[in-house]
Scaffold this motif. Structure first.
Motif, PDB file in Angstrom:
ATOM      1  N   ARG A 189       0.864  -1.186   0.000  1.00  0.00           N
ATOM      2  CA  ARG A 189       0.000   0.000   0.000  1.00  0.00           C
ATOM      3  C   ARG A 189       0.895   1.228   0.000  1.00  0.00           C
ATOM      4  O   ARG A 189       2.022   1.181   0.469  1.00  0.00           O
ATOM      5  N   LYS A 190       0.360   2.306  -0.509  1.00  0.00           N
ATOM      6  CA  LYS A 190       1.063   3.583  -0.417  1.00  0.00           C
ATOM      7  C   LYS A 190       0.693   4.193   0.937  1.00  0.00           C
ATOM      8  O   LYS A 190      -0.450   4.063   1.377  1.00  0.00           O
ATOM      9  N   GLU A 221       4.564   1.455  -2.424  1.00  0.00           N
ATOM     10  CA  GLU A 221       4.252   0.076  -2.054  1.00  0.00           C
ATOM     11  C   GLU A 221       5.476  -0.743  -1.682  1.00  0.00           C
ATOM     12  O   GLU A 221       5.364  -1.745  -0.986  1.00  0.00           O
TER      13      GLU A 221
END
Length: 159
Positions: free
Chosen positions: A32-33, A129
């Motif tokens: 995930r960012k 990510e």
């Protein structure tokens, strides 16, 4: 004070206590960012405005694959009061010894009312990510920063 992070740097990993009695480890969020933002103190006017802005935009940010972590030197108990008082939905983390802030270049000398003081430098770092810094901003303004961040990330018009 550590050097400021720039695009392409490896984001320093950390584990910090959160506002709900648990802990969060940055590397656990791989894939995930992550928007990591640093602010001086919970329940102050500017920090409240910024936290509310992030909370108000959390749905859009999560929809685009971002998680938001707000970090201050406040103890978890104060962060819980902050969350409850203002209905915050973002994750608030406690860095009382300012170790993570220092690693991210978010603690050090700054100007405050014309004087040079040592403290938290309001900053935002976006981690991709893979755990690499994709963007970093320092000495940001509390008001309007989330709108600018949305523009910079190409999220305007996405609600």
């Amino acid at each position: 004070m550590a050097d400021r992070l720039t695009k392409g740097d490896k984001a320093p990993d950390f584990t910090l206590s959160d506002d709900q009695g648990g802990s969060v480890t940055l590397s656990d969020l791989r894939g995930r960012k992550v928007i990591v933002y640093f602010y001086p103190a919970a329940m102050t006017p500017g920090c409240t405005k910024q936290a509310c802005d992030f909370s108000d935009n959390l749905g859009t940010l999560r929809g685009e694959g971002y998680e938001v972590l707000g970090i201050s030197p406040d103890k978890p108990e104060k962060l819980a009061k902050f969350r409850d008082r203002d209905g915050l939905s973002i994750t608030l983390l406690s860095d009382p010894d300012k170790k993570v802030m220092d690693e991210y270049g978010a603690f050090g000398e700054k100007k405050l009312y014309g004087k040079t003081v040592e403290g938290v430098i309001r900053s935002t770092v976006v981690v991709d990510e893979d755990g690499t810094v994709s963007d970093a901003w320092y000495n940001v303004k509390a008001t309007g920063h989330v709108a600018k961040l949305r523009r910079d990330l190409g999220l305007d018009g996405k609600d």
